[in-house]
Design a protein around this motif. Sequence first.
Motif, PDB file in Angstrom:
ATOM      1  N   LYS A   2      47.503  29.627  50.492  1.00  0.00           N
ATOM      2  CA  LYS A   2      48.870  29.964  50.087  1.00  0.00           C
ATOM      3  C   LYS A   2      49.621  30.537  51.283  1.00  0.00           C
ATOM      4  O   LYS A   2      49.181  31.495  51.912  1.00  0.00           O
ATOM      5  N   GLN A   5      56.332  33.267  52.264  1.00  0.00           N
ATOM      6  CA  GLN A   5      57.677  32.692  52.287  1.00  0.00           C
ATOM      7  C   GLN A   5      58.172  32.429  53.706  1.00  0.00           C
ATOM      8  O   GLN A   5      58.767  31.390  53.984  1.00  0.00           O
ATOM      9  N   GLN A   8      56.433  29.324  55.091  1.00  0.00           N
ATOM     10  CA  GLN A   8      56.967  28.122  54.441  1.00  0.00           C
ATOM     11  C   GLN A   8      58.315  27.740  55.044  1.00  0.00           C
ATOM     12  O   GLN A   8      58.561  26.568  55.330  1.00  0.00           O
ATOM     13  N   CYS A  11      57.821  26.246  58.455  1.00  0.00           N
ATOM     14  CA  CYS A  11      57.298  24.876  58.358  1.00  0.00           C
ATOM     15  C   CYS A  11      58.417  23.895  58.006  1.00  0.00           C
ATOM     16  O   CYS A  11      58.539  22.833  58.621  1.00  0.00           O
ATOM     17  N   LEU A  49      53.529  21.868  50.819  1.00  0.00           N
ATOM     18  CA  LEU A  49      54.445  23.003  50.739  1.00  0.00           C
ATOM     19  C   LEU A  49      54.988  23.128  49.315  1.00  0.00           C
ATOM     20  O   LEU A  49      55.081  24.230  48.778  1.00  0.00           O
ATOM     21  N   SER A  51      57.866  22.984  47.918  1.00  0.00           N
ATOM     22  CA  SER A  51      59.119  23.662  47.589  1.00  0.00           C
ATOM     23  C   SER A  51      60.258  22.646  47.484  1.00  0.00           C
ATOM     24  O   SER A  51      60.206  21.556  48.061  1.00  0.00           O
TER      25      SER A  51
END
Length: 76
Positions: A2, A5, A8, A11, A49, A51
């Motif tokens: 995991k 934030q 992420q 990335c 990811l 998202s």
Amino acid sequence: MKLDQDMQERCVSYLRQCHNSEEGGFRGAPYLISHVASTYAAVMAIVNLGSKEAFELIDLPAMKRYLLTVKNNSSY
């Protein structure tokens, strides 16, 4: 694994730099040419990811056009 934030977002930011909006594929690094292998790797990274921001990097019509340009139409 995991990611937090911040990671992420970093990335997604890097993948955004690797996206070739003119061709629809992804580059192996910013400012290189698009390649099928780096496009595959970028899509897999985006899926991992997971998202909304990451998924929005993919322009499906443009990616389809790009993939069709590299398709080998030879039959063996």
